[in-house]
Motif scaffolding. Structure first.
Motif, short mmCIF file in Angstrom:
data_model
loop_
_atom_site.label_atom_id
_atom_site.label_comp_id
_atom_site.label_asym_id
_atom_site.label_seq_id
_atom_site.Cartn_x
_atom_site.Cartn_y
_atom_site.Cartn_z
N ARG A 1 61.26 48.16 56.01
CA ARG A 1 61.03 47.48 57.29
C ARG A 1 62.14 47.78 58.28
O ARG A 1 61.89 47.99 59.47
CB ARG A 1 60.92 45.97 57.08
CG ARG A 1 59.60 45.58 56.47
CD ARG A 1 59.44 44.08 56.43
NE ARG A 1 58.19 43.75 55.77
CZ ARG A 1 58.10 42.95 54.71
NH1 ARG A 1 59.17 42.38 54.21
NH2 ARG A 1 56.93 42.72 54.18
N GLU A 2 63.40 47.80 57.81
CA GLU A 2 64.52 48.10 58.70
C GLU A 2 64.44 49.53 59.22
O GLU A 2 64.72 49.79 60.38
CB GLU A 2 65.84 47.88 57.98
CG GLU A 2 66.15 46.42 57.72
CD GLU A 2 67.34 46.23 56.82
OE1 GLU A 2 67.89 47.24 56.31
OE2 GLU A 2 67.73 45.07 56.63
N GLU B 1 74.85 41.27 50.75
CA GLU B 1 73.99 41.64 49.63
C GLU B 1 74.81 42.03 48.42
O GLU B 1 74.46 41.70 47.30
CB GLU B 1 73.06 42.78 50.03
CG GLU B 1 72.01 42.38 51.05
CD GLU B 1 71.18 43.55 51.52
OE1 GLU B 1 71.39 44.67 51.01
OE2 GLU B 1 70.35 43.36 52.41
N ALA C 1 71.43 47.48 58.79
CA ALA C 1 71.51 47.14 57.37
C ALA C 1 72.95 47.24 56.88
O ALA C 1 73.35 46.49 56.00
CB ALA C 1 70.61 48.07 56.57
N GLU D 1 61.84 43.37 46.73
CA GLU D 1 62.24 42.78 48.01
C GLU D 1 63.28 43.64 48.72
O GLU D 1 63.20 43.81 49.94
CB GLU D 1 62.79 41.37 47.77
CG GLU D 1 61.71 40.39 47.37
CD GLU D 1 62.28 39.04 46.97
OE1 GLU D 1 63.49 38.82 47.14
OE2 GLU D 1 61.49 38.21 46.49
N ARG D 2 64.24 44.18 47.98
CA ARG D 2 65.25 45.06 48.61
C ARG D 2 64.59 46.30 49.18
O ARG D 2 64.91 46.74 50.29
CB ARG D 2 66.32 45.46 47.58
CG ARG D 2 67.31 44.37 47.27
CD ARG D 2 68.48 44.91 46.48
NE ARG D 2 68.09 45.61 45.27
CZ ARG D 2 67.97 45.05 44.07
NH1 ARG D 2 68.22 43.78 43.91
NH2 ARG D 2 67.62 45.78 43.03
N THR E 1 61.38 46.74 50.14
CA THR E 1 60.56 46.44 51.32
C THR E 1 61.44 46.11 52.52
O THR E 1 61.10 46.46 53.65
CB THR E 1 59.58 45.29 51.05
OG1 THR E 1 60.29 44.14 50.58
CG2 THR E 1 58.52 45.70 50.05
N THR E 2 62.58 45.45 52.29
CA THR E 2 63.49 45.16 53.39
C THR E 2 64.04 46.45 53.99
O THR E 2 64.09 46.61 55.21
CB THR E 2 64.66 44.27 52.91
OG1 THR E 2 64.11 43.07 52.38
CG2 THR E 2 65.61 43.95 54.03
N ARG E 3 64.45 47.39 53.13
CA ARG E 3 64.96 48.68 53.62
C ARG E 3 63.89 49.43 54.39
O ARG E 3 64.16 50.04 55.44
CB ARG E 3 65.44 49.54 52.45
CG ARG E 3 66.80 49.16 51.93
CD ARG E 3 67.31 50.22 51.00
NE ARG E 3 66.33 50.56 49.99
CZ ARG E 3 66.47 50.38 48.69
NH1 ARG E 3 67.58 49.88 48.22
NH2 ARG E 3 65.53 50.71 47.84
#
Length: 81
Positions: free
Chosen positions: A45-46, A18, A11, A38-39, A41-43
Protein backbone atom coordinates in the motif's frame (compact mmCIF):
# COMPACT_ATOMS: atom_id res chain seq x y z
CA UNK A 1 5.80 20.00 -4.79
CA UNK A 2 7.18 19.18 -1.39
CA UNK A 3 4.15 19.80 0.75
CA UNK A 4 4.41 17.83 3.94
CA UNK A 5 1.22 16.12 5.01
CA UNK A 6 0.76 13.29 7.49
CA UNK A 7 -0.01 10.97 4.57
CA UNK A 8 3.44 11.52 3.01
CA UNK A 9 5.23 9.94 5.96
CA UNK A 10 7.58 7.35 4.50
CA UNK A 11 8.02 3.78 5.61
CA UNK A 12 11.59 4.54 6.65
CA UNK A 13 10.31 7.00 9.22
CA UNK A 14 8.02 4.35 10.69
CA UNK A 15 10.49 1.48 10.64
CA UNK A 16 12.12 2.14 14.03
CA UNK A 17 8.75 1.60 15.72
CA UNK A 18 8.23 -1.63 13.80
CA UNK A 19 11.70 -2.83 14.75
CA UNK A 20 11.01 -2.12 18.40
CA UNK A 21 7.77 -4.06 18.25
CA UNK A 22 9.45 -6.98 16.50
CA UNK A 23 12.22 -6.99 19.08
CA UNK A 24 9.79 -6.96 22.00
CA UNK A 25 7.65 -9.80 20.73
CA UNK A 26 10.60 -12.00 19.84
CA UNK A 27 11.12 -14.70 17.26
CA UNK A 28 7.54 -16.00 17.30
CA UNK A 29 6.12 -12.81 15.78
CA UNK A 30 8.52 -13.03 12.85
CA UNK A 31 7.09 -16.46 12.07
CA UNK A 32 3.47 -15.40 12.54
CA UNK A 33 1.80 -15.65 9.12
CA UNK A 34 -0.80 -12.98 9.92
CA UNK A 35 1.85 -10.48 11.02
CA UNK A 36 3.87 -11.22 7.87
CA UNK A 37 0.74 -10.73 5.75
CA UNK A 38 -0.01 -7.40 7.42
CA UNK A 39 3.57 -6.16 6.95
CA UNK A 40 3.52 -7.17 3.29
CA UNK A 41 0.18 -5.51 2.56
CA UNK A 42 1.33 -2.37 4.39
CA UNK A 43 4.50 -2.21 2.27
CA UNK A 44 2.51 -2.73 -0.92
CA UNK A 45 0.00 0.00 0.00
CA UNK A 46 2.83 2.42 0.83
CA UNK A 47 4.56 1.69 -2.48
CA UNK A 48 1.33 2.23 -4.43
CA UNK A 49 0.77 5.53 -2.60
CA UNK A 50 4.35 6.65 -3.39
CA UNK A 51 3.90 5.74 -7.05
CA UNK A 52 0.62 7.66 -7.27
CA UNK A 53 2.36 10.73 -5.83
CA UNK A 54 5.01 10.43 -8.56
CA UNK A 55 7.85 9.18 -6.37
CA UNK A 56 8.50 6.09 -8.47
CA UNK A 57 11.92 5.33 -9.90
CA UNK A 58 13.01 3.17 -12.80
CA UNK A 59 15.80 0.73 -11.88
CA UNK A 60 19.20 1.52 -13.40
CA UNK A 61 19.44 -1.88 -15.07
CA UNK A 62 16.20 -1.20 -16.98
CA UNK A 63 17.50 2.17 -18.20
CA UNK A 64 20.83 0.66 -19.29
CA UNK A 65 19.04 -2.19 -21.08
CA UNK A 66 16.84 0.30 -22.93
CA UNK A 67 19.88 2.38 -23.91
CA UNK A 68 21.71 -0.72 -25.17
CA UNK A 69 18.65 -1.69 -27.21
CA UNK A 70 18.31 1.73 -28.80
CA UNK A 71 22.03 1.86 -29.63
CA UNK A 72 21.93 -1.68 -31.01
CA UNK A 73 19.02 -0.90 -33.31
CA UNK A 74 20.67 2.37 -34.39
CA UNK A 75 23.93 0.55 -35.29
CA UNK A 76 21.94 -2.18 -37.07
CA UNK A 77 20.12 0.39 -39.20
CA UNK A 78 23.24 2.41 -40.01
CA UNK A 79 25.73 -0.33 -40.82
CA UNK A 80 23.81 -3.47 -41.72
CA UNK A 81 20.74 -2.36 -43.62
Amino acid sequence: MSSETPETETAAERRPDEREQAGRSGLLSSLDPMAAYERRTTRIREEIARNRRGEYTVPTWVLSLALAGVLGIWILVLFVL
